[in-house]
Design a protein around this motif. Structure first.
Motif, PDB file in Angstrom:
ATOM      1  N   GLY A   1     -15.617  42.093  62.164  1.00 20.94           N
ATOM      2  CA  GLY A   1     -16.807  42.442  61.780  1.00 20.94           C
ATOM      3  C   GLY A   1     -17.985  41.849  60.943  1.00 20.94           C
ATOM      4  O   GLY A   1     -17.445  40.803  59.865  1.00 20.94           O
ATOM      5  N   ASP A   2     -18.778  42.974  61.110  1.00 21.86           N
ATOM      6  CA  ASP A   2     -19.974  41.354  59.427  1.00 21.86           C
ATOM      7  C   ASP A   2     -19.048  41.869  58.287  1.00 21.86           C
ATOM      8  O   ASP A   2     -19.546  40.816  57.023  1.00 21.86           O
ATOM      9  CB  ASP A   2     -20.965  42.181  59.588  1.00 21.86           C
ATOM     10  N   TRP A   3     -18.228  43.284  57.817  1.00 18.67           N
ATOM     11  CA  TRP A   3     -18.098  43.168  56.606  1.00 18.67           C
ATOM     12  C   TRP A   3     -17.491  42.094  55.750  1.00 18.67           C
ATOM     13  O   TRP A   3     -16.974  41.728  54.745  1.00 18.67           O
ATOM     14  CB  TRP A   3     -17.059  44.186  56.577  1.00 18.67           C
ATOM     15  N   LEU A   4     -16.866  41.132  56.767  1.00 17.40           N
ATOM     16  CA  LEU A   4     -15.520  40.291  56.727  1.00 17.40           C
ATOM     17  C   LEU A   4     -16.532  39.240  55.879  1.00 17.40           C
ATOM     18  O   LEU A   4     -16.154  39.224  54.572  1.00 17.40           O
ATOM     19  CB  LEU A   4     -14.989  39.790  57.006  1.00 17.40           C
ATOM     20  N   GLY A   5     -17.664  38.772  56.825  1.00 16.93           N
ATOM     21  CA  GLY A   5     -19.032  37.678  56.092  1.00 16.93           C
ATOM     22  C   GLY A   5     -19.261  38.115  54.496  1.00 16.93           C
ATOM     23  O   GLY A   5     -19.257  37.516  54.046  1.00 16.93           O
ATOM     24  N   GLN A   6     -20.130  39.520  54.251  1.00 13.60           N
ATOM     25  CA  GLN A   6     -20.390  40.088  53.675  1.00 13.60           C
ATOM     26  C   GLN A   6     -18.916  39.819  52.127  1.00 13.60           C
ATOM     27  O   GLN A   6     -18.878  39.465  50.854  1.00 13.60           O
ATOM     28  CB  GLN A   6     -20.260  41.804  53.181  1.00 13.60           C
ATOM     29  N   ALA A   7     -17.731  40.477  52.307  1.00 13.64           N
ATOM     30  CA  ALA A   7     -17.003  40.276  51.270  1.00 13.64           C
ATOM     31  C   ALA A   7     -16.619  38.430  50.726  1.00 13.64           C
ATOM     32  O   ALA A   7     -16.486  38.454  50.049  1.00 13.64           O
ATOM     33  CB  ALA A   7     -15.274  40.892  52.345  1.00 13.64           C
ATOM     34  N   ALA A   8     -16.707  37.306  51.537  1.00  8.96           N
ATOM     35  CA  ALA A   8     -17.236  36.447  51.686  1.00  8.96           C
ATOM     36  C   ALA A   8     -17.873  35.911  50.598  1.00  8.96           C
ATOM     37  O   ALA A   8     -17.752  35.318  49.259  1.00  8.96           O
ATOM     38  CB  ALA A   8     -16.560  35.478  52.585  1.00  8.96           C
TER      39      ALA A   8
END
Length: 356
Positions: free
Chosen positions: A40-47
């Motif tokens: 999901g999008d959270w991984l991109g936010q985490a990066a």
């Protein structure tokens, strides 16, 4: 009877901080080129927000809790709750809200340190207040999109650690001018953070040399048990701080050493300090007793070996080194959990009752 630490404000943090840590680690692995399953999008936010998660949502929260427990007032937990919420907001895609929460957390942390300085006027408490102000400056720069937040955020961590070491060694005899030299080094660090130039890296390197020369770890490394373990963590961290300073100065001059500058500082120095101080700080914050033994050295060895692989092994080994870094942190968490369980079992066997 000794008062138990304030625990009710820690309950929401018990979930938020590990979540931010896991997300920050996943984001760091993704940035290092480690293939991760899409979640999901959270991984991109985490990066994208790797620095905010690791420095503000994790370390800022933990340090804030430590200060709040020391002050012993429930309002002091407002800052840690805000920084922990910032991590959740960032992972949910609310970047502006997260930035605002980090500013609120940093300003609250400044206020807590003002209270501490009023209670105890000393060199180390004043230095802690300056470190808190660095967090606030970096957070404001981030919130307003001005850039340059990372040097200030790292200055917050570096000054906090320096203050704690200054407190631990305040009874040691030092050569004349040692404290004056430390103040000059830290002033240069602040100037380097403001100017974004090589002075920042040179100040980090100078601080590493100062700590190697004057910290009590030079003596306690010859002790046994926990004292030696802490000293090994500290001395290894100071060596990486020296590397970070050289790499940061080189990066400011155009050399491609940014990963070395950031992670020799964030992992080699800061995380090594966390590993070393956790056996003392965790019992003070959460009232959790920890048994000490040789397994504590395993995550430390893995951390430094994988960091050396990451920084010295060339681009092809960056991902492998980063994976080793993450594994070291996970192994450390497992050792802490095992140490807590071992102490409980040992206490129960010797007293016939549950320590809780």
């Amino acid at each position: 009877m000794r008062k138990r630490p304030l625990k009710w404000p820690l309950l929401p943090l018990a979930a938020a901080v590990p979540l931010a840590l896991l997300a920050g680690m996943a984001g760091g692995l993704l940035r290092a080129g480690v293939a991760l399953p899409s979640a999901g999008d959270w991984l991109g936010q985490a990066a994208v927000a790797h620095g905010l998660l690791m420095i503000c949502a994790v370390l800022g929260t933990v340090i804030g809790v430590e200060r709040a427990v020391a002050v012993k007032h429930p309002l002091c937990f407002a800052g840690p709750l805000a920084s922990a919420a910032a991590g959740i907001a960032q992972l949910g895609g609310a970047g502006r809200l997260a930035a605002g929460l980090v500013v609120a957390a940093a300003l609250a942390f400044v206020a807590v340190n003002v209270v501490i300085v009023r209670r105890q006027r000393a060199a180390h408490t004043t230095l802690l207040l300056v470190g808190a102000a660095c967090w606030a400056v970096g957070s404001l720069a981030h919130a307003f999109g001005l850039g340059g937040a990372l040097p200030w955020w790292f200055a917050f961590l570096v000054l906090t650690i320096a203050a704690e070491r200054l407190e631990m060694t305040r009874l040691m005899r030092r050569q004349p001018g040692a404290v004056v030299a430390l103040h000059a080094i830290l002033a240069a660090l602040l100037a380097g953070a403001a100017l974004h130039d090589a002075l920042y890296g040179l100040a980090l390197a100078a601080l590493a040399l100062w700590l190697l020369a004057f910290d009590i770890a030079r003596r306690t490394v010859r002790a046994q048990g926990l004292a030696r373990y802490m000293a090994v963590c500290l001395l290894a961290g100071y060596a990486w701080l020296l590397v970070a300073g050289a790499a940061w100065a080189a990066t400011s001059l155009g050399w491609p050493w940014r990963d070395a500058a950031l992670h020799a500082l964030g992992l080699g120095f800061v995380t090594s300090m966390v590993f070393g101080h956790a056996p003392v700080i965790l019992p003070a914050i959460a009232g959790v007793k920890l048994a000490f033994g040789w397994p504590w050295y395993l995550p430390l060895l893995l951390l430094h070996a994988s960091l050396a692989l990451r920084l010295l092994g060339g681009p092809g080994l960056l991902a492998a080194g980063a994976a080793g870094n993450a594994l070291a942190i996970a192994a450390f968490a497992a050792v802490v959990a095992g140490a807590a369980l071992a102490w409980r079992l040992k206490f129960k066997d010797s007293h016939g009752t549950d320590p809780s």
